[in-house]
Design a protein around this motif. Structure first.
Motif, PDB file in Angstrom:
ATOM      1  N   GLY A 194       0.772  -1.234   0.000  1.00 24.80           N
ATOM      2  CA  GLY A 194       0.000   0.000   0.000  1.00 24.80           C
ATOM      3  C   GLY A 194       0.801   1.281   0.000  1.00 24.80           C
ATOM      4  N   LYS A 195       2.134   1.191   0.005  1.00 28.77           N
ATOM      5  CA  LYS A 195       2.978   2.388  -0.007  1.00 28.77           C
ATOM      6  C   LYS A 195       3.932   2.373  -1.194  1.00 28.77           C
ATOM      7  CE  LYS A 195       2.984   3.613   4.912  1.00 28.77           C
ATOM      8  NZ  LYS A 195       2.412   4.968   4.718  1.00 28.77           N
ATOM      9  N   ILE A 196       4.386   3.547  -1.591  1.00 31.47           N
ATOM     10  CA  ILE A 196       5.389   3.652  -2.646  1.00 31.47           C
ATOM     11  C   ILE A 196       6.770   3.613  -2.013  1.00 31.47           C
ATOM     12  CG2 ILE A 196       6.381   5.164  -4.400  1.00 31.47           C
ATOM     13  CD1 ILE A 196       3.610   6.052  -5.137  1.00 31.47           C
ATOM     14  N   MET A 197       7.559   2.639  -2.428  1.00 32.27           N
ATOM     15  CA  MET A 197       8.910   2.457  -1.904  1.00 32.27           C
ATOM     16  C   MET A 197       9.945   3.261  -2.678  1.00 32.27           C
ATOM     17  SD  MET A 197       8.708   0.163   0.640  1.00 32.27           S
ATOM     18  CE  MET A 197       7.275   1.106   1.147  1.00 32.27           C
ATOM     19  N   GLU A 198       9.715   3.404  -3.981  1.00 31.49           N
ATOM     20  CA  GLU A 198      10.669   4.137  -4.824  1.00 31.49           C
ATOM     21  C   GLU A 198       9.923   4.670  -6.040  1.00 31.49           C
ATOM     22  OE1 GLU A 198      15.241   3.650  -6.553  1.00 31.49           O
ATOM     23  OE2 GLU A 198      14.202   1.936  -5.668  1.00 31.49           O
ATOM     24  N   ILE A 199      10.382   5.803  -6.528  1.00 30.58           N
ATOM     25  CA  ILE A 199       9.748   6.437  -7.685  1.00 30.58           C
ATOM     26  C   ILE A 199      10.805   7.216  -8.455  1.00 30.58           C
ATOM     27  CG2 ILE A 199       9.080   8.533  -6.440  1.00 30.58           C
ATOM     28  CD1 ILE A 199       6.441   8.503  -7.983  1.00 30.58           C
ATOM     29  N   GLY A 200      10.711   7.193  -9.775  1.00 28.37           N
ATOM     30  CA  GLY A 200      11.692   7.931 -10.557  1.00 28.37           C
ATOM     31  C   GLY A 200      11.599   7.637 -12.036  1.00 28.37           C
ATOM     32  N   ASN A 201      12.477   8.269 -12.800  1.00 25.28           N
ATOM     33  CA  ASN A 201      12.587   8.034 -14.224  1.00 25.28           C
ATOM     34  C   ASN A 201      12.875   6.558 -14.484  1.00 25.28           C
ATOM     35  OD1 ASN A 201      14.672   7.730 -16.630  1.00 25.28           O
ATOM     36  ND2 ASN A 201      13.391   9.502 -17.100  1.00 25.28           N
ATOM     37  N   VAL A 202      12.285   5.993 -15.532  1.00 30.10           N
ATOM     38  CA  VAL A 202      12.400   4.558 -15.769  1.00 30.10           C
ATOM     39  C   VAL A 202      13.852   4.111 -15.926  1.00 30.10           C
ATOM     40  CG1 VAL A 202      12.066   4.764 -18.277  1.00 30.10           C
ATOM     41  CG2 VAL A 202      11.500   2.616 -17.114  1.00 30.10           C
ATOM     42  N   ASN A 203      14.676   4.902 -16.611  1.00 32.22           N
ATOM     43  CA  ASN A 203      16.079   4.520 -16.797  1.00 32.22           C
ATOM     44  C   ASN A 203      16.850   4.588 -15.484  1.00 32.22           C
ATOM     45  OD1 ASN A 203      15.867   4.038 -19.593  1.00 32.22           O
ATOM     46  ND2 ASN A 203      16.062   6.231 -20.027  1.00 32.22           N
ATOM     47  N   THR A 204      16.532   5.578 -14.661  1.00 34.50           N
ATOM     48  CA  THR A 204      17.179   5.693 -13.356  1.00 34.50           C
ATOM     49  C   THR A 204      16.812   4.516 -12.462  1.00 34.50           C
ATOM     50  OG1 THR A 204      17.132   8.118 -13.502  1.00 34.50           O
ATOM     51  CG2 THR A 204      17.465   7.164 -11.320  1.00 34.50           C
ATOM     52  N   ILE A 205      15.544   4.157 -12.462  1.00 36.13           N
ATOM     53  CA  ILE A 205      15.083   3.036 -11.634  1.00 36.13           C
ATOM     54  C   ILE A 205      15.776   1.747 -12.038  1.00 36.13           C
ATOM     55  CG2 ILE A 205      13.092   1.574 -11.098  1.00 36.13           C
ATOM     56  CD1 ILE A 205      12.978   4.177  -9.606  1.00 36.13           C
ATOM     57  N   TYR A 206      15.939   1.521 -13.325  1.00 34.94           N
ATOM     58  CA  TYR A 206      16.547   0.276 -13.797  1.00 34.94           C
ATOM     59  C   TYR A 206      18.064   0.266 -13.652  1.00 34.94           C
ATOM     60  CZ  TYR A 206      12.351  -1.873 -15.613  1.00 34.94           C
ATOM     61  OH  TYR A 206      11.124  -2.475 -15.698  1.00 34.94           O
ATOM     62  N   ASN A 207      18.683   1.402 -13.901  1.00 35.27           N
ATOM     63  CA  ASN A 207      20.147   1.445 -13.888  1.00 35.27           C
ATOM     64  C   ASN A 207      20.733   1.748 -12.515  1.00 35.27           C
ATOM     65  OD1 ASN A 207      20.188   0.984 -16.683  1.00 35.27           O
ATOM     66  ND2 ASN A 207      19.992   3.181 -17.130  1.00 35.27           N
ATOM     67  N   ASP A 208      19.946   2.414 -11.665  1.00 32.57           N
ATOM     68  CA  ASP A 208      20.478   2.790 -10.353  1.00 32.57           C
ATOM     69  C   ASP A 208      19.393   2.697  -9.276  1.00 32.57           C
ATOM     70  OD1 ASP A 208      22.310   3.673  -8.450  1.00 32.57           O
ATOM     71  OD2 ASP A 208      21.900   5.804  -8.861  1.00 32.57           O
ATOM     72  N   PRO A 209      18.786   1.510  -9.089  1.00 32.20           N
ATOM     73  CA  PRO A 209      17.741   1.379  -8.062  1.00 32.20           C
ATOM     74  C   PRO A 209      18.325   1.559  -6.670  1.00 32.20           C
ATOM     75  CG  PRO A 209      18.392  -0.780  -8.871  1.00 32.20           C
ATOM     76  CD  PRO A 209      19.099   0.229  -9.738  1.00 32.20           C
ATOM     77  N   LYS A 210      17.585   2.218  -5.804  1.00 30.62           N
ATOM     78  CA  LYS A 210      18.074   2.498  -4.450  1.00 30.62           C
ATOM     79  C   LYS A 210      17.409   1.629  -3.382  1.00 30.62           C
ATOM     80  CE  LYS A 210      20.889   5.813  -5.644  1.00 30.62           C
ATOM     81  NZ  LYS A 210      22.347   5.595  -5.536  1.00 30.62           N
ATOM     82  N   HIS A 211      16.195   1.182  -3.639  1.00 34.60           N
ATOM     83  CA  HIS A 211      15.481   0.402  -2.621  1.00 34.60           C
ATOM     84  C   HIS A 211      15.720  -1.087  -2.844  1.00 34.60           C
ATOM     85  CE1 HIS A 211      12.315  -0.994   0.058  1.00 34.60           C
ATOM     86  NE2 HIS A 211      12.232   0.241   0.522  1.00 34.60           N
ATOM     87  N   PRO A 212      15.975  -1.863  -1.787  1.00 31.68           N
ATOM     88  CA  PRO A 212      16.195  -3.305  -1.926  1.00 31.68           C
ATOM     89  C   PRO A 212      15.037  -4.036  -2.600  1.00 31.68           C
ATOM     90  CG  PRO A 212      16.855  -2.583   0.256  1.00 31.68           C
ATOM     91  CD  PRO A 212      16.181  -1.395  -0.390  1.00 31.68           C
ATOM     92  N   TYR A 213      13.832  -3.573  -2.376  1.00 24.85           N
ATOM     93  CA  TYR A 213      12.679  -4.221  -3.007  1.00 24.85           C
ATOM     94  C   TYR A 213      12.717  -4.026  -4.518  1.00 24.85           C
ATOM     95  CZ  TYR A 213       7.828  -5.502  -3.977  1.00 24.85           C
ATOM     96  OH  TYR A 213       6.693  -6.086  -4.473  1.00 24.85           O
ATOM     97  N   THR A 214      13.050  -2.816  -4.954  1.00 30.39           N
ATOM     98  CA  THR A 214      13.180  -2.548  -6.387  1.00 30.39           C
ATOM     99  C   THR A 214      14.273  -3.415  -6.997  1.00 30.39           C
ATOM    100  OG1 THR A 214      12.572  -0.239  -5.943  1.00 30.39           O
ATOM    101  CG2 THR A 214      13.454  -0.732  -8.111  1.00 30.39           C
ATOM    102  N   LYS A 215      15.399  -3.520  -6.303  1.00 29.85           N
ATOM    103  CA  LYS A 215      16.505  -4.347  -6.798  1.00 29.85           C
ATOM    104  C   LYS A 215      16.079  -5.801  -6.951  1.00 29.85           C
ATOM    105  CE  LYS A 215      20.070  -1.409  -4.710  1.00 29.85           C
ATOM    106  NZ  LYS A 215      21.172  -1.313  -3.713  1.00 29.85           N
ATOM    107  N   ALA A 216      15.273  -6.286  -6.004  1.00 29.21           N
ATOM    108  CA  ALA A 216      14.814  -7.669  -6.067  1.00 29.21           C
ATOM    109  C   ALA A 216      13.867  -7.888  -7.250  1.00 29.21           C
ATOM    110  CB  ALA A 216      14.122  -8.051  -4.762  1.00 29.21           C
TER     111      ALA A 216
END
Length: 331
Positions: A234-256
């Motif tokens: 129910g919460k947003i863990m990370e948000i950003g430009n699609v290329n930034t999210i894929y190339n430099d994810p900051k949250h462990p959940y996003t990385k997983a």
């Protein structure tokens, strides 16, 4: 700096579903499907929303379309708070806000031929004069890659991919500004998915459409989105430009989530991050960071303090204590 105008603005949006009625002996339990999220969707862009089942993605989309009423929070469409409108007044806005379902069968009456299915929204919203409806139906079918002869058929006479094309034709029939794409390709064969995604991209360019694209996997969202929001419980863990999210994810959940899908380049070997355990119950979510029960990088602070969604750099936000920017905010 992005100069696009904001079409959709979501502020502290919440949706709790009560599990039982309150009485003297019983305390009401709530399923916190969406729990205080905020984000913008710019005109002409595709905003991707990803996460596991139960993260609140579809509920968020339904709240934006006012298919559900929120527990709290606001949704603005072109600076108009949609929840402040009466049902009658909002009905005039309905044609601007459409949806493409995961399974097009949900939107297609099995007892109606396609011509009647597509004619219905044209007449309700007075898109074209009555004498032009047949011509408009043929035009819509042609736009989505179907024949005018298909107008006389019933939904069951089509394949899954063709039904999805009809669902898309119905969604664009009212000439909307915004379309919620609620996992529109997840029920289709891989060979058909790319064709539907290409169709959605072509329609967006031609008609200046704005999409909220909901999906389980970041692999699909990667190819269609401009920006991405990652949801968990129910919460947003990370948000950003699609290329930034894929190339430099900051949250462990996003990385997983990213690691769950192999790179198309066979020479690139990504280490798979396997999350232990199941997603916790939204009825009784963990204290502190919601993700700490499954996070491989859990620290002492994680089960005590809730990390806030904090700017990492321009347009890129993360809610994780591994980021110096988040730690600095609480020090």
């Amino acid at each position: 700096m992005n100069n696009k105008e904001t079409l959709i603005k979501v502020e502290n949006l919440k949706k709790y579903f009560p599990m039982n009625k309150s009485n003297i002996l019983t305390h009401t339990q709530n399923v916190k499907a969406v729990d205080g999220i905020s984000f913008d969707i710019l005109k002409g862009e595709t905003f991707g929303l990803v996460g596991e089942s139960g993260s609140g993605k579809s509920t968020t989309g339904h709240l934006i379309l006012r298919l559900l009423n929120p527990t709290d929070g606001k949704v603005y469409v072109e600076d108009k708070d949609i929840y402040q409108h009466s049902d009658r007044k909002f009905r005039k806005m309905r044609k601007d806000l459409q949806i493409i379902f995961q399974d097009a069968s949900w939107a297609l009456d099995p007892k109606m031929i396609i011509e009647d299915i597509l004619t219905e929204p044209l007449r309700i919203h007075k898109i074209v004069p009555r004498f032009e409806t047949e011509k408009e139906v043929k035009r819509l079918l042609d736009i989505v890659g179907l024949s005018k002869n298909d107008a006389k058929k019933f939904p069951h006479e089509f394949s899954g991919g063709q039904r999805q094309r009809i669902g898309i034709a119905k969604a664009i029939s009212t000439r909307p500004k915004f379309i919620l794409c609620d996992e529109p390709v997840s029920a289709l064969d891989v060979s058909i998915q790319s064709k539907i995604l290409n169709l959605l991209t072509d329609l967006q360019r031609e008609y200046d459409l704005t999409y909220l694209f909901i999906a389980h996997g970041l692999n699909v969202v990667k190819h269609v989105s401009d920006r991405v929001g990652v949801m968990y419980l129910g919460k947003i863990m990370e948000i950003g430009n699609v290329n930034t999210i894929y190339n430099d994810p900051k949250h462990p959940y996003t990385k997983a989530l990213i690691s769950a899908f192999p790179d198309p380049n066979p020479e690139v070997k990504n280490e798979r991050i396997v999350l232990k355990g199941e997603i916790p119950s939204p009825i009784n979510p963990p204290k502190g960071c919601l993700f700490h029960t499954r996070c491989p990088y859990k620290m002492d602070i994680c089960d005590k303090v809730i990390p806030q969604l904090t700017d990492i750099n321009e347009g890129h936000k993360s809610a994780c204590f591994l980021n110096e920017e988040v730690m600095a905010k609480i020090e």
